[in-house]
Design a protein around this motif. Structure first.
Motif, PDB file in Angstrom:
ATOM      1  N   LYS A  63      -3.918 -13.203   6.293  1.00 12.03           N
ATOM      2  CA  LYS A  63      -3.099 -12.253   5.536  1.00 12.03           C
ATOM      3  C   LYS A  63      -3.524 -12.341   4.081  1.00 12.03           C
ATOM      4  CE  LYS A  63       0.743 -12.417   8.689  1.00 12.03           C
ATOM      5  NZ  LYS A  63       2.132 -12.746   8.908  1.00 12.03           N
ATOM      6  N   ARG A  64      -3.951 -11.220   3.536  1.00  8.05           N
ATOM      7  CA  ARG A  64      -4.420 -11.189   2.151  1.00  8.05           C
ATOM      8  C   ARG A  64      -3.994  -9.865   1.541  1.00  8.05           C
ATOM      9  NH1 ARG A  64      -9.229 -13.813  -0.101  1.00  8.05           N
ATOM     10  NH2 ARG A  64      -8.835 -15.539   1.286  1.00  8.05           N
ATOM     11  N   ASP A  65      -3.319  -9.901   0.400  1.00 13.02           N
ATOM     12  CA  ASP A  65      -2.863  -8.688  -0.294  1.00 13.02           C
ATOM     13  C   ASP A  65      -2.068  -7.781   0.640  1.00 13.02           C
ATOM     14  OD1 ASP A  65      -4.212  -9.658  -2.495  1.00 13.02           O
ATOM     15  OD2 ASP A  65      -5.959  -8.388  -2.186  1.00 13.02           O
ATOM     16  N   SER A  66      -1.178  -8.347   1.421  1.00 11.17           N
ATOM     17  CA  SER A  66      -0.335  -7.647   2.401  1.00 11.17           C
ATOM     18  C   SER A  66      -1.136  -6.932   3.496  1.00 11.17           C
ATOM     19  CB  SER A  66       0.623  -6.666   1.713  1.00 11.17           C
ATOM     20  OG  SER A  66      -0.067  -5.529   1.245  1.00 11.17           O
ATOM     21  N   LYS A  67      -2.390  -7.289   3.679  1.00 10.71           N
ATOM     22  CA  LYS A  67      -3.238  -6.748   4.738  1.00 10.71           C
ATOM     23  C   LYS A  67      -3.492  -7.839   5.767  1.00 10.71           C
ATOM     24  CE  LYS A  67      -3.785  -3.007   2.335  1.00 10.71           C
ATOM     25  NZ  LYS A  67      -2.568  -2.299   2.176  1.00 10.71           N
ATOM     26  N   ILE A  68      -3.654  -7.444   7.015  1.00 11.61           N
ATOM     27  CA  ILE A  68      -3.931  -8.379   8.085  1.00 11.61           C
ATOM     28  C   ILE A  68      -5.365  -8.184   8.557  1.00 11.61           C
ATOM     29  CG2 ILE A  68      -3.346  -9.072  10.435  1.00 11.61           C
ATOM     30  CD1 ILE A  68      -0.466  -8.232   9.802  1.00 11.61           C
TER      31      ILE A  68
END
Length: 80
Positions: A63-68
């Motif tokens: 999970k990075r910058d609200s992206k999966i």
């Protein structure tokens, strides 16, 4: 910046990019930022919905910058 220069594969459906794929032997601390950065660029420029890093044997969810971002072994990806 041309996103095709930072992504290994961009999958299209007609004129719309639907998936960004990065490929590496193993996701290491040294390569993780580069591989994820390429996918985040594609997400930002093309609104790509599917983000995958294909590796030899690793499997996890990042999970990075609200992206999966899914990290999957090559055999799993080939059989899906």
């Amino acid at each position: 910046m041309n996103i095709s220069n930072i992504n290994d594969f961009l999958i299209r459906d007609k004129n719309h990019i639907t998936e960004a794929i990065q490929v590496c032997w193993a996701l290491t601390p040294d390569s993780e930022d580069r591989e994820i950065g390429g996918l985040l660029e594609a997400i930002g420029h093309c609104r790509v919905q599917s983000h995958v890093i294909i590796t030899r044997s690793q499997s996890k969810i990042i999970k990075r910058d609200s992206k999966i971002i899914k990290v999957v072994p090559i055999i799993e990806w080939l059989l899906s």
